[in-house]
Scaffold this active site. Structure first.
Site, PDB file in Angstrom:
ATOM      1  N   HIS A 250       0.710  -1.206   0.224  1.00  0.00           N
ATOM      2  CA  HIS A 250       0.146   0.294  -0.314  1.00  0.00           C
ATOM      3  C   HIS A 250       0.912   1.230   0.017  1.00  0.00           C
ATOM      4  O   HIS A 250       1.345   1.222   0.841  1.00  0.00           O
ATOM      5  CB  HIS A 250      -1.192   0.224   1.252  1.00  0.00           C
ATOM      6  N   SER A 251       0.298   2.059  -0.601  1.00  0.00           N
ATOM      7  CA  SER A 251       1.387   3.591  -1.149  1.00  0.00           C
ATOM      8  C   SER A 251       2.763   3.420  -0.871  1.00  0.00           C
ATOM      9  O   SER A 251       3.625   2.651  -2.019  1.00  0.00           O
ATOM     10  CB  SER A 251       0.693   4.249   0.591  1.00  0.00           C
ATOM     11  N   MET A 252       3.384   3.654  -0.057  1.00  0.00           N
ATOM     12  CA  MET A 252       4.941   3.835   0.625  1.00  0.00           C
ATOM     13  C   MET A 252       5.475   2.127  -0.186  1.00  0.00           C
ATOM     14  O   MET A 252       6.296   1.908  -1.274  1.00  0.00           O
ATOM     15  CB  MET A 252       5.905   4.327   0.907  1.00  0.00           C
TER      16      MET A 252
ATOM     17  N   ALA B 247       3.746  -0.039  -2.581  1.00  0.00           N
ATOM     18  CA  ALA B 247       3.498  -0.615  -3.577  1.00  0.00           C
ATOM     19  C   ALA B 247       4.674  -0.174  -3.830  1.00  0.00           C
ATOM     20  O   ALA B 247       4.799  -0.193  -5.187  1.00  0.00           O
ATOM     21  CB  ALA B 247       2.530   0.205  -3.672  1.00  0.00           C
TER      22      ALA B 247
ATOM     23  N   HIS C  66      -7.356   7.395   0.004  1.00  0.00           N
ATOM     24  CA  HIS C  66      -6.151   6.485  -0.163  1.00  0.00           C
ATOM     25  C   HIS C  66      -5.821   5.289   1.161  1.00  0.00           C
ATOM     26  O   HIS C  66      -5.172   4.499   0.429  1.00  0.00           O
ATOM     27  CB  HIS C  66      -4.446   7.564   0.717  1.00  0.00           C
TER      28      HIS C  66
END
Length: 288
Positions: A101-103, A105, A265
């Site tokens: 997720h996010s970072m 990813a 997010h």
């Protein structure tokens, strides 16, 4: 059958101890979970029990959650990626899938493009390309890092009277909108007792500007080098909806399957969690 409960593990790596939450059957598809910036392994609490046939090891990346902290100047996307590989080695996993997720990813994209022979596939949530800056900006970017590093010693972590106060601070002070329920899941793992109250476990160094960033060409090259399957869940109200040029680039990656869902997010920690889990469950079952 995927178990709904998790258990804790610790990895004593050469330079740091890394904590993790583990779900699922040890004989299932090996998956390493990577959370977002300032979050922790609890980010997967709502979707992990819905993933069938996987053995998910969700890390607290260095500086986050229950994991140790690195020396000054130790944090970068490539350093975090190297830690993931050290964990894979500790597990004896020559090949494995990623859930980010996010970072997390972004780190998954770097690993997938760098070591395609080791990554079976990557399920990503609202993240792919890192923030970039061009070569001409490097001296100013490095100067911001040095200045912030020198000022860090004079800063003190806030102390909250209760966990509820810390949850409120996370809801109000986060960089992206977050429900109180979602914040509560992340905050519980991210706090430690301090002077009769509670403060963040997170390494303050994680708040520093990056000393060096990939150029846009660097970032694109890693994604273009990916050879394994990638499924990307994009939040329509997430971090990238304000950057149409980034979304346009993502849509041009023909080797990445994109699923758009209404939500913010942290949609995998919100009411959209079942929908996110269904997409990722189907993806991981296809890899298995």
């Amino acid at each position: 059958m995927q178990t709904t409960s998790s258990h804790e593990v610790r990895f004593n790596l050469p330079s740091i101890e890394v904590a993790a939450k583990v779900w699922g059957d040890p004989d299932g598809l090996p998956v390493i979970g990577l959370h977002g910036w300032l979050d922790n392994a609890a980010t997967f609490d709502l979707i992990a029990p819905r993933l069938q046939g996987v053995h998910l090891v969700a890390l607290d990346l260095p500086g986050h959650g229950l994991s140790g902290h690195l020396p000054a100047g130790g944090y970068s996307l490539w350093q975090q990626a190297a830690t993931v590989l050290q964990v894979a080695e500790s597990l004896g996993w020559e090949r494995f899938a990623l859930l980010g997720h996010s970072m997390g990813a972004i780190i998954s994209g770097i690993l997938s493009g760098t070591l395609p022979e080791r990554v079976i596939g990557a399920g990503l949530i609202d993240g792919l390309l890192p923030f970039t800056s061009e070569a001409d900006d490097a001296p100013k970017q490095m100067a911001r890092f040095f200045e912030a590093s020198l000022a860090l010693s004079s800063k003190r972590k806030p102390v909250y009277r209760s966990m509820e106060q810390a949850v409120s601070a996370r809801v109000m002070g986060g960089t992206t909108p977050l429900s109180r329920e979602a914040a509560g899941i992340l905050v519980e793992r991210g706090l430690m007792s301090d002077h009769g109250g509670w403060t963040w476990r997170t390494d303050p160094q994680l708040m520093l500007p990056s000393p060096l960033r990939f150029t846009s060409r660097h970032a694109l090259t890693f994604i273009e080098a990916i050879r394994s399957p990638v499924s990307l869940v994009l939040a329509n109200q997430g971090v990238m909806h304000k950057h149409p040029q980034v979304l346009e680039r993502i849509e041009r990656f023909e080797h990445i399957v994109v699923h758009r869902i209404d939500g913010g997010h942290h949609l995998h920690l919100e009411s959209q969690a079942p929908e996110v889990a269904t997409i990722l469950d189907s993806f991981f079952q296809g890899l298995a």
